[in-house]
Design a protein around this motif. Sequence first.
Motif, mmCIF file in Angstrom:
data_model
loop_
_atom_site.group_PDB
_atom_site.id
_atom_site.type_symbol
_atom_site.label_atom_id
_atom_site.label_comp_id
_atom_site.label_asym_id
_atom_site.label_seq_id
_atom_site.Cartn_x
_atom_site.Cartn_y
_atom_site.Cartn_z
ATOM 1 N N GLY A 125 0.914 -1.303 0.016
ATOM 2 C CA GLY A 125 -0.101 -0.073 0.221
ATOM 3 C C GLY A 125 0.882 1.197 -0.112
ATOM 4 N N TYR A 126 2.073 1.158 0.172
ATOM 5 C CA TYR A 126 3.040 2.440 0.157
ATOM 6 C C TYR A 126 4.016 2.586 -0.615
ATOM 7 C CZ TYR A 126 5.728 -1.208 2.518
ATOM 8 O OH TYR A 126 6.449 -2.347 2.734
ATOM 9 N N ASP A 127 4.286 1.309 -1.691
ATOM 10 C CA ASP A 127 5.357 1.574 -2.735
ATOM 11 C C ASP A 127 5.015 0.531 -3.766
ATOM 12 O OD1 ASP A 127 7.676 1.034 -4.305
ATOM 13 O OD2 ASP A 127 8.798 0.804 -2.342
ATOM 14 N N ASP A 128 4.565 1.345 -5.027
ATOM 15 C CA ASP A 128 4.062 0.463 -6.430
ATOM 16 C C ASP A 128 5.243 -0.297 -6.884
ATOM 17 O OD1 ASP A 128 1.649 1.663 -5.950
ATOM 18 O OD2 ASP A 128 2.164 3.125 -7.528
ATOM 19 N N ALA A 129 6.526 -0.426 -6.400
ATOM 20 C CA ALA A 129 7.604 -1.239 -6.771
ATOM 21 C C ALA A 129 7.934 -2.381 -5.850
ATOM 22 C CB ALA A 129 8.686 -0.312 -7.211
ATOM 23 N N ALA A 130 7.001 -2.364 -4.769
ATOM 24 C CA ALA A 130 7.282 -3.518 -3.917
ATOM 25 C C ALA A 130 6.293 -4.599 -3.715
ATOM 26 C CB ALA A 130 7.543 -2.686 -2.323
ATOM 27 N N VAL A 131 6.754 -5.699 -3.792
ATOM 28 C CA VAL A 131 5.801 -6.976 -3.618
ATOM 29 C C VAL A 131 5.387 -6.955 -2.085
ATOM 30 C CG1 VAL A 131 5.472 -9.213 -3.923
ATOM 31 C CG2 VAL A 131 7.012 -7.924 -5.659
ATOM 32 N N GLN A 132 4.211 -7.184 -1.880
ATOM 33 C CA GLN A 132 3.690 -7.412 -0.723
ATOM 34 C C GLN A 132 4.081 -8.800 -0.008
ATOM 35 O OE1 GLN A 132 1.865 -5.375 1.523
ATOM 36 N NE2 GLN A 132 2.795 -7.076 3.126
ATOM 37 N N THR A 133 4.728 -9.112 1.052
ATOM 38 C CA THR A 133 5.019 -10.556 1.495
ATOM 39 C C THR A 133 3.696 -10.846 2.381
ATOM 40 O OG1 THR A 133 5.945 -9.512 3.728
ATOM 41 C CG2 THR A 133 7.487 -9.737 1.678
ATOM 42 N N ASP A 134 4.034 -12.123 2.873
ATOM 43 C CA ASP A 134 2.963 -12.817 3.762
ATOM 44 C C ASP A 134 2.954 -12.110 5.254
ATOM 45 O OD1 ASP A 134 5.216 -13.959 4.560
ATOM 46 O OD2 ASP A 134 4.345 -15.892 4.799
ATOM 47 N N MET A 135 3.775 -11.161 5.532
ATOM 48 C CA MET A 135 4.042 -10.451 6.734
ATOM 49 C C MET A 135 3.488 -9.062 6.645
ATOM 50 S SD MET A 135 7.300 -10.070 9.199
ATOM 51 C CE MET A 135 7.525 -11.597 9.468
ATOM 52 N N ALA A 136 2.322 -8.724 7.398
ATOM 53 C CA ALA A 136 1.964 -7.326 7.494
ATOM 54 C C ALA A 136 3.073 -6.270 7.434
ATOM 55 C CB ALA A 136 1.082 -7.041 8.804
ATOM 56 N N ASP A 137 3.182 -5.217 6.851
ATOM 57 C CA ASP A 137 3.841 -4.027 6.636
ATOM 58 C C ASP A 137 5.465 -4.542 6.300
ATOM 59 O OD1 ASP A 137 2.062 -2.356 8.195
ATOM 60 O OD2 ASP A 137 2.723 -3.277 10.007
ATOM 61 N N LEU A 138 5.598 -5.347 5.446
ATOM 62 C CA LEU A 138 6.708 -5.780 4.753
ATOM 63 C C LEU A 138 6.628 -6.194 3.486
ATOM 64 C CD1 LEU A 138 9.745 -6.548 5.213
ATOM 65 C CD2 LEU A 138 9.184 -8.811 5.606
ATOM 66 N N GLY A 139 7.436 -5.459 2.724
ATOM 67 C CA GLY A 139 7.387 -5.769 1.255
ATOM 68 C C GLY A 139 8.918 -5.797 0.767
ATOM 69 N N ILE A 140 9.034 -6.516 -0.562
ATOM 70 C CA ILE A 140 10.272 -6.561 -1.443
ATOM 71 C C ILE A 140 10.125 -5.644 -2.470
ATOM 72 C CG2 ILE A 140 11.833 -8.109 -2.473
ATOM 73 C CD1 ILE A 140 11.376 -8.690 0.538
ATOM 74 N N GLN A 141 10.998 -4.707 -2.455
ATOM 75 C CA GLN A 141 11.048 -3.602 -3.501
ATOM 76 C C GLN A 141 11.960 -4.294 -4.553
ATOM 77 O OE1 GLN A 141 13.462 0.037 -3.461
ATOM 78 N NE2 GLN A 141 11.679 1.110 -3.771
ATOM 79 N N VAL A 142 11.774 -4.143 -5.958
ATOM 80 C CA VAL A 142 12.384 -4.493 -6.942
ATOM 81 C C VAL A 142 12.761 -3.327 -7.614
ATOM 82 C CG1 VAL A 142 12.441 -5.982 -9.002
ATOM 83 C CG2 VAL A 142 11.061 -6.604 -7.086
ATOM 84 N N LEU A 143 14.349 -3.278 -7.992
ATOM 85 C CA LEU A 143 14.903 -2.265 -8.767
ATOM 86 C C LEU A 143 15.334 -2.700 -10.069
ATOM 87 C CD1 LEU A 143 16.955 -1.109 -5.696
ATOM 88 C CD2 LEU A 143 14.924 0.110 -6.378
ATOM 89 N N GLN A 144 15.119 -1.900 -10.955
ATOM 90 C CA GLN A 144 15.686 -2.281 -12.400
ATOM 91 C C GLN A 144 16.891 -1.106 -12.745
ATOM 92 O OE1 GLN A 144 15.315 -0.204 -15.393
ATOM 93 N NE2 GLN A 144 13.744 1.083 -14.432
ATOM 94 N N ASN A 145 18.064 -1.527 -12.818
ATOM 95 C CA ASN A 145 18.983 -0.625 -13.195
ATOM 96 C C ASN A 145 19.204 0.649 -11.967
ATOM 97 O OD1 ASN A 145 20.027 -1.984 -15.256
ATOM 98 N ND2 ASN A 145 18.995 -0.964 -16.708
ATOM 99 N N GLY A 146 18.804 0.106 -10.712
ATOM 100 C CA GLY A 146 18.987 1.179 -9.616
ATOM 101 C C GLY A 146 17.574 1.911 -9.522
#
Length: 158
Positions: A90-111
């Motif tokens: 809900g806070y980052d369009d480049a972050a995949v939501q994990t199964d843990m509330a409030d934790l996501g994995i942000q993906v970067l392409q060429n930084g």
Amino acid sequence: MTRFLTLGLLLAVTPPLFAADNMLFHGTLIEPPPCTINDDGMVDVDFGERVGINKVNGVNYRKPVDYRITCESGATGLDMTLTLSGTHTGYDDAAVQTDMADLGIQVLQNGTPFTLNTPLSIDPQNPPVLEAVPVKTPGATLPEGAFVATATLKAEYQ
């Protein structure tokens, strides 16, 4: 009566209008050669078991996303896009939501943040460098525990 006679004479001396075939359309339909990412295998990014709950900040624990695009011959010259799809936080369009509330994995392409569900034009011979980094909801306190997130990385011709 003179008007009809003049029109009749004009029609009689005017050559008939014909359309000549002066346009040709042609081409060749092709099916783009198949491509795979990691030979249709899983792209696995393992952050290990030592991610500090107080050190998740979008910088620490950055890991490369080891992937490769393999296409059969004939793929050169075709336009390709790369799309990462999944549920974003809900806070980052480049972050995949994990199964843990409030934790996501942000993906970067060429930084640069790789916005989920948005195609990115790429050169399949020189694909972008992808990295993943844990991020959290601003101000959140993360609990201890294992986490997992899933997404789909897709390469396709346009």
